[in-house]
Design an enzyme around this catalytic site. Structure first.
Site, mmCIF file in Angstrom:
data_model
loop_
_atom_site.group_PDB
_atom_site.id
_atom_site.type_symbol
_atom_site.label_atom_id
_atom_site.label_comp_id
_atom_site.label_asym_id
_atom_site.label_seq_id
_atom_site.Cartn_x
_atom_site.Cartn_y
_atom_site.Cartn_z
ATOM 1 N N ARG A 113 0.926 -1.183 -0.457
ATOM 2 C CA ARG A 113 -0.063 0.046 0.312
ATOM 3 C C ARG A 113 0.751 1.119 -0.179
ATOM 4 N NH1 ARG A 113 -1.734 1.131 4.738
ATOM 5 N NH2 ARG A 113 -1.176 -1.258 5.491
ATOM 6 N N TYR A 241 -1.960 -3.596 -6.754
ATOM 7 C CA TYR A 241 -1.723 -4.455 -4.932
ATOM 8 C C TYR A 241 -2.023 -4.200 -4.600
ATOM 9 C CZ TYR A 241 -0.139 -5.465 -0.907
ATOM 10 O OH TYR A 241 -0.287 -5.813 0.658
ATOM 11 N N GLY A 242 -2.779 -5.482 -4.195
ATOM 12 C CA GLY A 242 -4.309 -5.949 -3.892
ATOM 13 C C GLY A 242 -4.541 -4.450 -2.491
ATOM 14 N N GLY A 243 -3.904 -3.900 -1.322
ATOM 15 C CA GLY A 243 -4.466 -3.132 -0.623
ATOM 16 C C GLY A 243 -5.263 -1.960 -1.446
ATOM 17 N N LYS A 250 -9.517 -2.627 1.891
ATOM 18 C CA LYS A 250 -8.915 -1.296 2.847
ATOM 19 C C LYS A 250 -10.077 -0.308 2.571
ATOM 20 C CE LYS A 250 -5.608 -3.754 4.872
ATOM 21 N NZ LYS A 250 -5.923 -4.162 6.381
ATOM 22 N N HIS A 270 -10.138 -1.738 12.020
ATOM 23 C CA HIS A 270 -9.021 -3.022 11.114
ATOM 24 C C HIS A 270 -8.327 -3.747 12.289
ATOM 25 C CE1 HIS A 270 -4.506 -2.956 9.425
ATOM 26 N NE2 HIS A 270 -5.503 -4.344 8.911
ATOM 27 N N SER A 292 -1.074 -3.456 10.285
ATOM 28 C CA SER A 292 -0.608 -4.745 9.190
ATOM 29 C C SER A 292 0.150 -5.090 8.667
ATOM 30 C CB SER A 292 -0.468 -3.709 7.954
ATOM 31 O OG SER A 292 -1.599 -3.693 7.658
ATOM 32 N N ALA A 293 0.470 -6.442 9.111
ATOM 33 C CA ALA A 293 1.673 -7.228 9.095
ATOM 34 C C ALA A 293 2.431 -7.774 10.918
ATOM 35 C CB ALA A 293 2.602 -7.022 8.101
ATOM 36 N N CYS A 294 1.607 -7.360 11.366
ATOM 37 C CA CYS A 294 1.540 -7.686 12.801
ATOM 38 C C CYS A 294 1.078 -9.383 13.429
ATOM 39 C CB CYS A 294 1.057 -6.430 13.746
ATOM 40 S SG CYS A 294 2.042 -4.959 13.755
ATOM 41 N N THR A 297 -3.720 -12.541 11.828
ATOM 42 C CA THR A 297 -3.796 -13.188 10.431
ATOM 43 C C THR A 297 -3.554 -15.134 11.182
ATOM 44 O OG1 THR A 297 -3.837 -12.526 8.283
ATOM 45 C CG2 THR A 297 -4.269 -14.967 8.602
ATOM 46 N N ASP A 319 -8.855 -9.604 9.589
ATOM 47 C CA ASP A 319 -8.759 -7.640 9.032
ATOM 48 C C ASP A 319 -9.382 -6.999 9.319
ATOM 49 O OD1 ASP A 319 -6.327 -6.840 8.215
ATOM 50 O OD2 ASP A 319 -7.734 -6.205 6.368
ATOM 51 N N SER A 408 4.524 -10.311 0.790
ATOM 52 C CA SER A 408 4.133 -11.230 -0.721
ATOM 53 C C SER A 408 3.546 -12.019 0.600
ATOM 54 C CB SER A 408 4.744 -12.287 -0.907
ATOM 55 O OG SER A 408 5.659 -13.022 0.493
ATOM 56 N N ARG A 409 1.670 -11.623 -0.996
ATOM 57 C CA ARG A 409 0.256 -12.383 0.088
ATOM 58 C C ARG A 409 0.127 -13.614 -0.634
ATOM 59 N NH1 ARG A 409 -1.218 -8.568 3.922
ATOM 60 N NH2 ARG A 409 0.594 -7.305 4.323
ATOM 61 N N ARG A 440 3.248 -3.503 18.045
ATOM 62 C CA ARG A 440 5.037 -4.083 17.775
ATOM 63 C C ARG A 440 5.806 -3.199 18.446
ATOM 64 N NH1 ARG A 440 7.628 -8.249 13.649
ATOM 65 N NH2 ARG A 440 5.681 -8.021 13.198
ATOM 66 N N ASN A 536 0.283 -17.512 22.324
ATOM 67 C CA ASN A 536 -0.415 -16.398 22.974
ATOM 68 C C ASN A 536 -2.156 -16.947 23.907
ATOM 69 O OD1 ASN A 536 1.004 -14.862 21.968
ATOM 70 N ND2 ASN A 536 0.661 -14.211 19.784
HETATM 71 O O1 SAT Z 1 -2.187 -5.009 1.565
HETATM 72 S S1 SAT Z 1 -3.931 -5.142 2.510
HETATM 73 O O2 SAT Z 1 -4.070 -3.200 2.815
HETATM 74 O O3 SAT Z 1 -4.111 -5.701 1.586
HETATM 75 C C1 SAT Z 1 -3.113 -5.452 3.446
HETATM 76 C C2 SAT Z 1 -2.456 -4.668 5.020
HETATM 77 O O4 SAT Z 1 -1.515 -3.761 5.304
HETATM 78 O O5 SAT Z 1 -3.289 -5.050 6.114
HETATM 79 MN MN MN Z 2 -5.016 -5.024 7.257
#
Ligand code: SAT
Ligand code: MN
Length: 623
Positions: A113, A241-243, A250, A270, A292-294, A297, A319, A408-409, A440, A536
């Site tokens: 993003r 790109y996805g996001g 988003k 979120h 994101s990325a913490c 999932t 998410d 990468s996703r 984080r 956790n």
């Molecule tokens: O790339 S996305 O925005 O879909 C995922 C994220 O950053 O949380």
């Molecule tokens: Mn997210």
């Protein structure tokens, strides 16, 4: 159409037969398997006047060679997948190892993003607030319409009708995305409920989100992700790109969603949603916000350690949560999405078995490393890298170099997840007992505590800090304030957003309890103080027990904290002294923390609710 019998008289031509369909008998009657054949492939499939008019107008602007109306059918998936493979947009993976899976390599300049190029175009800048990039709507429309003008010449414009949320839910929203990217169509089919369900939910209303996506030449100079909350509209250009381009995610579910939520009395957050089932079979639902990325999932798909016999964690979403007070005064949440767009590196059968199983079939991988034979690999995968590995850009990989891109996703249907909660499709959502905020943080922030009350919890969420990750372009590792993990996703003034959180309390007779966690605290020598991942569960159990009033807590300056003996460490090989360090409150660090929080508070000063100033004063005096 299901089970339809199509009569074909001798001499009649069948226009479209999907590759792979067997026609082995002909007697003037053909029983077609409707799963594999779609006689309406790409044809206009609604006469909704506002949709028709908008698609027509946009087609005039973008001038595509053809307009393809998506139905969400299996035949369509097959046909578009074949097209994407022919175009080189997708490469099929090894059919035995990765059935129905494909690899996509993005343009190397387009891998995350881009917050710098993401705009909230409200009428006034004040409304977007100081943390969002803003442009006047007319100016941005003008600029983007110029860029989109003729941009689909020689291309196809796909019309993707989609639902965010389960059919029939009062929280569910309809979007239509117009895109010239087959990758986007195929990914949207995973991430949202695509097809006639969207038209059915919309009925005769006009309140659908209008999303336009043009790839252009994938150049950062011509890349903009613009939101027009007042018009419920999104225009995204210059990225694939996805996001940036899966507009339901988003853009609609968070940025436009948060704006609508404030207007309509609900919350777009979120947050992952999970259900913790205890040995008695009782389920407690928790929502949790992490940047994101913490590890959202991973947390959403947590598998409890062996020691926790009879406990099970179920995933509702990984998410995004849309939440609204119910008639009984509890907060109810739905997951608006239908798939996972998760970070791949670091995912393996130890860290997240359910994610591994979710991506085993029918998954689109973006920017992982691959072999010519269609096997894939990434940093942290269970096995050693295979021979002949190509990196995420398709170049021969050499040891020591990055194989997969750090962002990468995998894009996988949620129905692949063996731990998918059975209430996921419940239109009423699930009742939320606890909300967790987590960043984080290598220092300062203890492993877990509970806020004293809702207002204090809002303060805790509002002051959240986190080290930046590869999910967005920027300086990885640097701590930034990321309130409620919504900094890049709030579609209006953050100060007003905090006010909305405070106001929501009035409709909640049974508000969720609010917690803060930090799985990432490190010792002075730089080692993680807490094992994380499935372990956790030990903290999650304390949280669930707090929600159910089953365990006590100690009052500290930060909030309620567990007595170390209340954290079940059974079966874990772990030095108890580390736990004390993970929970430690260092007053000197906290003085610095409060000062660091000021940066955001000063930025937002004129719109910051007084309650948060008071909470800050109270914290200082407790410290
Ligand atoms: O790339 S996305 O925005 O879909 C995922 C994220 O950053 O949380
Ligand atoms: Mn997210």
């Amino acid at each position: 159409m299901e089970g339809a019998t199509v009569r074909v008289s001798p001499g009649q031509t069948i226009r479209k037969v999907v590759a792979g369909t067997m026609i082995n008998a002909y007697d003037g009657r053909l029983n077609l398997n409707i799963d594999r054949i779609d006689l309406m492939l790409g044809k206009k499939n609604t006469d909704h006047p506002a949709i028709s008019a908008w698609v027509e107008k946009t087609a005039e602007l973008c001038q595509p060679d053809q307009v393809f109306w998506c139905s969400g059918s299996e035949a369509e998936k097959q046909s578009l997948t074949d097209l994407a493979v022919r175009q080189g947009t997708l490469s099929p993976l090894d059919r035995k190892k990765w059935p129905g899976c494909y690899l996509h390599r993005s343009n190397p300049n387009d891998v995350a993003r881009v917050e710098e190029l993401t705009f909230i175009c409200t009428a006034s800048q004040e409304e977007a607030g100081p943390t969002n990039h803003w442009a006047p709507p007319a100016e941005m429309y003008d600029k983007l319409h110029r860029l989109a003008h003729g941009a689909m010449k020689g291309r196809t414009m796909y019309v993707v009708p989609y639902l965010m949320g389960p059919p029939g839910s009062p929280l569910t929203k309809v979007g239509i995305e117009l895109t010239d990217s087959v990758y986007v169509v195929l990914s949207m089919r995973v991430m949202a409920r695509v097809g006639a369900v969207a038209y059915e939910h919309l009925g005769q209303r006009n309140d659908f989100n209008r999303g336009l996506h043009c790839m252009l030449d994938i150049h950062p100079e011509r890349r903009f992700i613009a939101h027009f909350p007042q018009d419920n509209a999104i225009i995204s250009v210059g990225s694939n790109y996805g996001g940036n381009v899966l507009l339901g995610k988003k853009c609609l579910a968070l940025r436009i969603g948060s704006y609508l939520g404030r207007r309509e009395g609900w919350m777009a957050e979120h947050m992952l949603i999970l259900g913790v089932e205890d040995p008695q079979g009782e389920k407690t639902y928790i929502a949790a916000a992490f940047p994101s990325a913490c590890g959202k999932t991973n947390f959403a798909m947590l598998i409890p350690p062996k020691h926790f016999e009879g406990w099970k964690v179920w995933t509702v979403g990984d998410d995004i949560a849309w939440m609204k007070p119910g008639a009984d005064g509890r907060l109810f949440a739905i997951n608006p999405e239908a798939g996972y767009f998760g970070v791949v590196p670091g995912t393996n059968f130890r860290s997240n078995p359910n994610a591994m199983l979710s991506m085993q079939k029918d998954t689109i991988f973006t920017n992982v490393a691959a072999t010519a034979g269609g096997d894939i690999w990434w940093e942290g995968k269970d096995e050693e890298p295979p021979e002949g590995l190509l990196d995420w850009q398709g170049r021969p990989w050499t040891k020591g170099e990055k194989a997969a891109h750090p962002n990468s996703r995998f894009c996988a249907p949620m129905t692949n997840n063996p731990a998918l909660d059975r209430e996921t499709d419940n239109p009423n959502g699930v009742p939320i007992s606890g909300i967790i905020f987590g960043g984080r943080r290598a220092t300062t922030m203890p492993l877990a505590f509970q806020a004293f009350n809702w207002i204090h919890g809002v303060y805790v969420g509002a002051t959240m800090g986190s080290e930046m990750t590869a999910a967005a372009v920027g300086t990885v590792g640097q701590v930034r304030r990321d309130p409620m993990a919504m900094l890049p996703f709030c579609g209006y003034n953050l100060g007003d957003y905090f006010g909305h959180w405070l106001k929501m309390r009035k409709n909640l007779q049974k508000p969720p309890k609010i917690f803060q966690v930090n799985w990432f605290r490190k010792s002075a020598s730089g080692e993680f103080l807490w094992p994380g991942f499935g372990e956790n569960m030990r903290i999650l159990k304390w949280i669930v027990d707090r929600c159910r009033g089953r365990v006590g807590a100690d009052e500290t300056p930060l909030g309620w904290m567990p007595d170390p003996s209340d954290i079940d460490l059974g079966g874990l090989d772990y030095e108890k002294s580390k736990l004390a360090e993970a929970f430690k409150i260092d007053v000197e660090d906290w003085k610095k923390e409060v000062l660091a929080q000021d940066e955001l508070f000063i930025k937002l000063h004129s719109d910051l609710p007084m309650e948060l100033h008071f909470q800050r004063e109270l914290l200082i005096s407790r410290l």
